[in-house]
Scaffold this motif. Structure first.
Motif, PDB file in Angstrom:
ATOM      1  N   SER A 128       0.876  -1.048   0.018  1.00 35.05           N
ATOM      2  CA  SER A 128      -0.080   0.165   0.051  1.00 35.05           C
ATOM      3  C   SER A 128       0.920   1.251   0.043  1.00 35.05           C
ATOM      4  O   SER A 128       2.067   1.240   0.222  1.00 35.05           O
ATOM      5  N   PHE A 129       0.341   2.154  -0.339  1.00 37.25           N
ATOM      6  CA  PHE A 129       0.978   3.394  -0.401  1.00 37.25           C
ATOM      7  C   PHE A 129       0.324   4.735   0.511  1.00 37.25           C
ATOM      8  O   PHE A 129      -0.884   4.667   0.588  1.00 37.25           O
ATOM      9  N   THR A 130       1.226   5.175   1.058  1.00 40.10           N
ATOM     10  CA  THR A 130       0.729   6.035   2.411  1.00 40.10           C
ATOM     11  C   THR A 130      -0.471   6.998   1.918  1.00 40.10           C
ATOM     12  O   THR A 130      -1.245   7.175   2.827  1.00 40.10           O
ATOM     13  N   THR A 131      -0.324   7.471   0.945  1.00 45.13           N
ATOM     14  CA  THR A 131      -1.511   8.639   0.369  1.00 45.13           C
ATOM     15  C   THR A 131      -2.276   8.218  -0.596  1.00 45.13           C
ATOM     16  O   THR A 131      -3.142   8.851  -1.056  1.00 45.13           O
ATOM     17  N   ASP A 132      -2.578   6.830  -0.752  1.00 40.16           N
ATOM     18  CA  ASP A 132      -3.505   6.365  -1.607  1.00 40.16           C
ATOM     19  C   ASP A 132      -4.974   6.300  -0.992  1.00 40.16           C
ATOM     20  O   ASP A 132      -5.228   5.749   0.056  1.00 40.16           O
ATOM     21  N   TRP A 133      -5.928   7.323  -1.589  1.00 36.85           N
ATOM     22  CA  TRP A 133      -7.047   7.471  -0.897  1.00 36.85           C
ATOM     23  C   TRP A 133      -8.123   6.551  -1.506  1.00 36.85           C
ATOM     24  O   TRP A 133      -9.249   6.216  -0.949  1.00 36.85           O
ATOM     25  N   ARG A 134      -7.888   5.623  -2.660  1.00 39.64           N
ATOM     26  CA  ARG A 134      -8.676   4.429  -2.926  1.00 39.64           C
ATOM     27  C   ARG A 134      -8.543   3.333  -2.243  1.00 39.64           C
ATOM     28  O   ARG A 134      -9.505   2.796  -1.990  1.00 39.64           O
ATOM     29  N   PHE A 135      -7.308   2.947  -2.280  1.00 42.20           N
ATOM     30  CA  PHE A 135      -6.943   1.533  -1.467  1.00 42.20           C
ATOM     31  C   PHE A 135      -6.504   2.028  -0.318  1.00 42.20           C
ATOM     32  O   PHE A 135      -4.839   1.801  -0.552  1.00 42.20           O
ATOM     33  N   TYR A 182       3.392  -7.879   3.693  1.00 41.95           N
ATOM     34  CA  TYR A 182       2.983  -6.557   3.595  1.00 41.95           C
ATOM     35  C   TYR A 182       3.947  -5.586   3.797  1.00 41.95           C
ATOM     36  O   TYR A 182       4.767  -5.751   4.595  1.00 41.95           O
ATOM     37  N   LEU A 183       3.718  -4.617   2.718  1.00 43.56           N
ATOM     38  CA  LEU A 183       4.737  -3.427   2.846  1.00 43.56           C
ATOM     39  C   LEU A 183       3.846  -2.202   2.557  1.00 43.56           C
ATOM     40  O   LEU A 183       3.102  -2.051   1.486  1.00 43.56           O
ATOM     41  N   GLU A 184       4.192  -0.962   3.367  1.00 46.11           N
ATOM     42  CA  GLU A 184       3.466  -0.010   3.252  1.00 46.11           C
ATOM     43  C   GLU A 184       4.753   1.165   2.690  1.00 46.11           C
ATOM     44  O   GLU A 184       5.613   1.179   3.209  1.00 46.11           O
ATOM     45  N   ILE A 185       4.320   1.687   1.455  1.00 46.97           N
ATOM     46  CA  ILE A 185       5.398   2.461   1.005  1.00 46.97           C
ATOM     47  C   ILE A 185       5.131   4.002   1.068  1.00 46.97           C
ATOM     48  O   ILE A 185       3.917   4.220   0.697  1.00 46.97           O
TER      49      ILE A 185
END
Length: 93
Positions: A33-40, A61-64
């Motif tokens: 996941s991406f820290t600023t992703d508003w959709r997911f 899991y990795l948060e980018i």
């Protein structure tokens, strides 16, 4: 497409139990996941990971950290590319 994404509920046919949704899966999972992703959002990604772990699935899991929002997966972010490459190499073994 957006409407389908907004209304799709993978647990709807499993008494709203997301872990049961994944019980029959035989795949290895990698959730990024991406820290600023508003959709997911990362929160939703962590929910999926928790359900996969509850279903005893192989998951990483990795948060980018990425300021590009939902389209971050289209940008050649080194951490994302390396994680994806490592995962793909792992599943081909």
């Amino acid at each position: 497409m957006t409407k389908a994404l907004d209304y799709f509920d993978p647990a709807a046919n499993f008494n709203d139990d997301l872990a049961k949704t994944f019980e029959g899966a035989k795949a290895k999972f990698c959730v990024m996941s991406f820290t600023t992703d508003w959709r997911f959002s990362p929160a939703r990604s962590r929910e999926l990971v928790d359900a996969l772990m509850a279903a005893k699935k192989d998951v990483c899991y990795l948060e980018i950290d990425a300021p590009q929002g939902h389209d971050a997966f289209l940008i050649p972010i080194p951490r994302y590319l390396q994680a994806f490459r490592n995962y793909m190499n792992r599943i081909t073994l």
